[in-house]
Design a protein around this motif. Structure first.
Motif, PDB file in Angstrom:
ATOM      1  N   SER A 393       0.811  -1.205   0.000  1.00 55.46           N
ATOM      2  CA  SER A 393       0.000   0.000   0.000  1.00 55.46           C
ATOM      3  C   SER A 393       0.845   1.256   0.000  1.00 55.46           C
ATOM      4  O   SER A 393       0.357   2.337  -0.235  1.00 55.46           O
ATOM      5  CB  SER A 393      -0.901   0.004   1.242  1.00 55.46           C
ATOM      6  OG  SER A 393      -0.100  -0.035   2.400  1.00 55.46           O
ATOM      7  N   ASN A 394       2.116   1.080   0.237  1.00 55.62           N
ATOM      8  CA  ASN A 394       2.989   2.224   0.386  1.00 55.62           C
ATOM      9  C   ASN A 394       3.523   2.652  -0.988  1.00 55.62           C
ATOM     10  O   ASN A 394       4.030   1.820  -1.751  1.00 55.62           O
ATOM     11  CB  ASN A 394       4.116   1.790   1.330  1.00 55.62           C
ATOM     12  CG  ASN A 394       5.101   2.873   1.603  1.00 55.62           C
ATOM     13  OD1 ASN A 394       5.724   3.393   0.681  1.00 55.62           O
ATOM     14  ND2 ASN A 394       5.262   3.208   2.856  1.00 55.62           N
ATOM     15  N   ALA A 395       3.403   3.933  -1.291  1.00 58.94           N
ATOM     16  CA  ALA A 395       3.788   4.429  -2.619  1.00 58.94           C
ATOM     17  C   ALA A 395       5.257   4.144  -2.923  1.00 58.94           C
ATOM     18  O   ALA A 395       5.620   3.817  -4.059  1.00 58.94           O
ATOM     19  CB  ALA A 395       3.509   5.925  -2.722  1.00 58.94           C
ATOM     20  N   ARG A 396       6.097   4.228  -1.896  1.00 59.81           N
ATOM     21  CA  ARG A 396       7.519   3.953  -2.097  1.00 59.81           C
ATOM     22  C   ARG A 396       7.729   2.495  -2.506  1.00 59.81           C
ATOM     23  O   ARG A 396       8.491   2.194  -3.423  1.00 59.81           O
ATOM     24  CB  ARG A 396       8.283   4.248  -0.795  1.00 59.81           C
ATOM     25  CG  ARG A 396       9.777   4.317  -0.940  1.00 59.81           C
ATOM     26  CD  ARG A 396      10.432   4.596   0.403  1.00 59.81           C
ATOM     27  NE  ARG A 396      10.362   3.467   1.315  1.00 59.81           N
ATOM     28  CZ  ARG A 396      11.236   2.467   1.323  1.00 59.81           C
ATOM     29  NH1 ARG A 396      12.229   2.463   0.470  1.00 59.81           N
ATOM     30  NH2 ARG A 396      11.112   1.472   2.165  1.00 59.81           N
ATOM     31  N   HIS A 397       7.038   1.600  -1.835  1.00 61.43           N
ATOM     32  CA  HIS A 397       7.176   0.176  -2.161  1.00 61.43           C
ATOM     33  C   HIS A 397       6.672  -0.115  -3.572  1.00 61.43           C
ATOM     34  O   HIS A 397       7.286  -0.877  -4.321  1.00 61.43           O
ATOM     35  CB  HIS A 397       6.377  -0.689  -1.173  1.00 61.43           C
ATOM     36  CG  HIS A 397       6.801  -0.502   0.251  1.00 61.43           C
ATOM     37  ND1 HIS A 397       6.085  -1.000   1.311  1.00 61.43           N
ATOM     38  CD2 HIS A 397       7.857   0.139   0.795  1.00 61.43           C
ATOM     39  CE1 HIS A 397       6.682  -0.681   2.433  1.00 61.43           C
ATOM     40  NE2 HIS A 397       7.751   0.018   2.151  1.00 61.43           N
ATOM     41  N   ILE A 398       5.551   0.526  -3.921  1.00 63.02           N
ATOM     42  CA  ILE A 398       4.959   0.295  -5.235  1.00 63.02           C
ATOM     43  C   ILE A 398       5.932   0.737  -6.330  1.00 63.02           C
ATOM     44  O   ILE A 398       6.165   0.015  -7.297  1.00 63.02           O
ATOM     45  CB  ILE A 398       3.610   1.038  -5.357  1.00 63.02           C
ATOM     46  CG1 ILE A 398       2.591   0.393  -4.400  1.00 63.02           C
ATOM     47  CG2 ILE A 398       3.091   1.016  -6.787  1.00 63.02           C
ATOM     48  CD1 ILE A 398       1.323   1.202  -4.191  1.00 63.02           C
ATOM     49  N   ALA A 399       6.531   1.906  -6.138  1.00 61.83           N
ATOM     50  CA  ALA A 399       7.482   2.418  -7.127  1.00 61.83           C
ATOM     51  C   ALA A 399       8.665   1.464  -7.273  1.00 61.83           C
ATOM     52  O   ALA A 399       9.120   1.178  -8.384  1.00 61.83           O
ATOM     53  CB  ALA A 399       7.954   3.808  -6.730  1.00 61.83           C
ATOM     54  N   LEU A 400       9.152   0.942  -6.157  1.00 59.25           N
ATOM     55  CA  LEU A 400      10.304   0.038  -6.209  1.00 59.25           C
ATOM     56  C   LEU A 400       9.945  -1.282  -6.894  1.00 59.25           C
ATOM     57  O   LEU A 400      10.747  -1.837  -7.647  1.00 59.25           O
ATOM     58  CB  LEU A 400      10.833  -0.227  -4.789  1.00 59.25           C
ATOM     59  CG  LEU A 400      11.613   0.936  -4.169  1.00 59.25           C
ATOM     60  CD1 LEU A 400      11.787   0.734  -2.661  1.00 59.25           C
ATOM     61  CD2 LEU A 400      12.972   1.104  -4.845  1.00 59.25           C
ATOM     62  N   LEU A 401       8.750  -1.767  -6.647  1.00 62.63           N
ATOM     63  CA  LEU A 401       8.323  -3.016  -7.289  1.00 62.63           C
ATOM     64  C   LEU A 401       8.215  -2.828  -8.805  1.00 62.63           C
ATOM     65  O   LEU A 401       8.625  -3.689  -9.583  1.00 62.63           O
ATOM     66  CB  LEU A 401       6.985  -3.489  -6.707  1.00 62.63           C
ATOM     67  CG  LEU A 401       7.026  -4.021  -5.270  1.00 62.63           C
ATOM     68  CD1 LEU A 401       5.624  -4.309  -4.760  1.00 62.63           C
ATOM     69  CD2 LEU A 401       7.893  -5.272  -5.175  1.00 62.63           C
ATOM     70  N   LYS A 402       7.660  -1.672  -9.205  1.00 62.05           N
ATOM     71  CA  LYS A 402       7.536  -1.412 -10.640  1.00 62.05           C
ATOM     72  C   LYS A 402       8.911  -1.343 -11.296  1.00 62.05           C
ATOM     73  O   LYS A 402       9.129  -1.877 -12.375  1.00 62.05           O
ATOM     74  CB  LYS A 402       6.769  -0.108 -10.879  1.00 62.05           C
ATOM     75  CG  LYS A 402       5.286  -0.264 -10.629  1.00 62.05           C
ATOM     76  CD  LYS A 402       4.521   0.992 -10.997  1.00 62.05           C
ATOM     77  CE  LYS A 402       3.019   0.756 -10.818  1.00 62.05           C
ATOM     78  NZ  LYS A 402       2.290   2.024 -10.663  1.00 62.05           N
ATOM     79  N   GLU A 403       9.809  -0.659 -10.618  1.00 62.11           N
ATOM     80  CA  GLU A 403      11.173  -0.528 -11.110  1.00 62.11           C
ATOM     81  C   GLU A 403      11.837  -1.917 -11.206  1.00 62.11           C
ATOM     82  O   GLU A 403      12.572  -2.210 -12.148  1.00 62.11           O
ATOM     83  CB  GLU A 403      11.938   0.386 -10.148  1.00 62.11           C
ATOM     84  CG  GLU A 403      13.279   0.884 -10.617  1.00 62.11           C
ATOM     85  CD  GLU A 403      13.203   1.839 -11.798  1.00 62.11           C
ATOM     86  OE1 GLU A 403      12.150   2.490 -11.972  1.00 62.11           O
ATOM     87  OE2 GLU A 403      14.201   1.899 -12.542  1.00 62.11           O
TER      88      GLU A 403
END
Ligand code: GDP
Ligand code: ZN
Length: 459
Positions: A393-403
């Motif tokens: 749910s955390n935007a930082r985690h989401i960005a890292l997963l996408k990357e």
């Protein structure tokens, strides 16, 4: 690691009942012992025990507060340091006075998030768990709280660790292949790498698929109520607020520039945003045009369009219907307690099939259940909230997963075109690092400062 001893008020200020002052650090017991008068010296008691006594101001000798003191010695504590918690009467004055005394006797006031930061620095929790503590503090609904709790408990961390382990094994294979090229396993290795990396990619995708719901649980759905004057928008808002008391946690030290009201609809936190007055605007479509109002409404996660059962569809209604086309919306036909004027056979064809229509009489409190059902069905497709599901749910985690997915794709591509595996391995190594940032294995100081500064005092 060795740190100084910190203290803070751990309970919300101003709330009655009891107040808790938390002290953590190698001198925690010693500091409180200077103030405490009870049957035993705290330095002699067993760990994880509670003691009744009084606090005495050592500078004046004055006894002033009845307390229960909990002693928890390292390492089985949240910070992995010695922790003492002083339970006292909850008034602001007495809680502050107790805190003040600990500060005068060797403790330092904790910065926001410093207890959690120590838990992280002392290896008790990883970064994603620390971030989940923030979410826990801010959770708007029980479900959001459950999601945050799972993350605090390390569910996400375990998943990430397993993925990183799998990547490490692949990297090891590549190493072997480079070191013993005479084995001529090159083509076998390539196929194996493609297959295994696909598996890793799919797992990351699955994790990302939870992020939409995870974010909703965490941040709430920004919700806008539209409709022409007098259809019952304000009544709807009030009814939603009254029937669904949300847990609203105010975070001390943060200012909010928008007035937001949260309501909890069957586990879906709705954030009723008063964005530039759209909520109460009379005919925005005519004022600013279809395209612009669509653009404004697009920013909402959910639009509640209210129509009047007791009136024929007006041009203004039709303009609004046109604007919400293709957006996440629910049409509410209100005032069913009055005679029917609205022609459903005219309304239906104007809507897309996926837009639910709910009939209500807010005045008679009818149809609200159906409305809540429609809202929750829209975002949770029935009973989707699985207890053991790990949500991102955390935007930082989401960005890292996408990357990470991007890097895996690059890895796979370079394998497919026949690049030397050791060159391709670079992208895979990068994926491993990116996933590491989620749990804080590869996080820099500024990132840590930024994350921990979001906490409130006492956590
Ligand atoms: P808004 O202008 O869209 O915000 O509409 P309001 O919520 O202010 O309601 C306008 C009027 O309609 C008020 O007098 C409400 O009491 C009334 N109203 C709201 N809902 C209902 C309903 O379900 N039935 C009837 N009969 N009146 C309603
Ligand atoms: Zn109104």
């Amino acid at each position: 690691m060795e740190f100084d001893t910190i203290a803070a008020i751990a309970t919300p200020m101003g709330e009655g009942g009891i107040g808790i002052i938390r002290v953590s650090g190698s001198d925690a017991v010693e500091v409180v012992d200077k103030l405490y008068k009870g049957r035993k010296k705290l330095s002699t008691v067993d760990s994880h025990t509670i003691h009744y006594g009084h606090l005495v101001d050592p500078s004046t000798g004055e006894t002033f507060e009845e307390v229960m003191v909990t002693i928890m010695r390292a390492p089985r504590t949240f910070t992995r340091e010695d922790v003492v918690e002083i339970n006292c009467h909850g008034g602001i004055v007495s809680v502050n006075r107790v805190l003040q005394l600990t500060l005068e006797n060797g403790a330092r006031i904790a910065e926001p998030g410093e207890f959690t930061k120590r838990a992280f620095l002392n290896g008790r929790i990883d970064l994603s768990q620390a971030e989940a503590v923030i979410d826990l503090i801010r959770a708007k609904t029980d479900r959001a709280m459950k999601v945050a709790l799972q993350q605090v408990e390390g569910k996400l961390s375990q998943l990430i660790k397993r993925l990183r382990q799998n990547i490490l094994e692949l990297l090891a294979h590549i190493e072997v292949n480079i070191d013993y090229p005479e084995h001529d396993v090159e083509s076998v290795t390539r196929n194996m790498l493609l297959e295994k990396s696909l598996g890793i990619k799919q797992e990351i995708i699955r994790l990302l698929e939870t992020s939409e719901q995870g974010k909703i649980l965490r941040d709430g759905l920004s919700t806008v109520i539209v409709g022409r004057p007098n259809v019952g928008k304000s009544s709807l808002l009030n009814s939603l607020i009254h029937e669904n008391k949300a847990i609203v946690t105010d975070i001390p030290g943060t200012t909010r520039d928008v007035i937001e009201e949260y309501v909890n609809v069957r586990g879906v936190p709705l954030r009723l945003v008063d964005t530039a007055g759209i909520r109460e605007t009379e005919d925005i479509v005519e004022r600013i045009g279809v395209e612009r109002s669509r653009k404004m409404l697009k920013e909402a996660d959910l639009i509640l369009l209210v129509l009047n059962y007791n009136e024929k569809l007006s041009e203004e209604d039709e303009r609004l219907i046109d604007v919400i086309k293709g957006l996440q919306a629910i049409v509410i036909v209100n005032k069913t307690d009055l005679p029917q004027q609205l022609d459903f056979s005219r309304l239906q064809p104007l809507l897309t099939d996926s837009t639910p229509i709910v009939k209500t009489s807010i005045k008679e409190e009818e149809g609200m259940d159906e409305l809540e059902k429609a809202i929750s069905a829209m975002f949770f497709q029935g009973n989707i909230m699985k207890e053991d599901q790990t949500y991102v749910s955390n935007a930082r985690h989401i960005a890292l997963l996408k990357e990470s997915i991007k890097n895996i794709d690059e890895f796979r591509q370079s394998i497919e075109v026949g690049m030397p595996v050791d060159v391709s391995a670079f992208d895979l190594k990068r994926t491993w690092e990116l996933l590491g940032e989620i749990v804080g294995d590869t996080a820099g100081d500024s990132l840590l400062d930024q994350i921990f500064s979001q906490f409130c005092l006492g956590k």
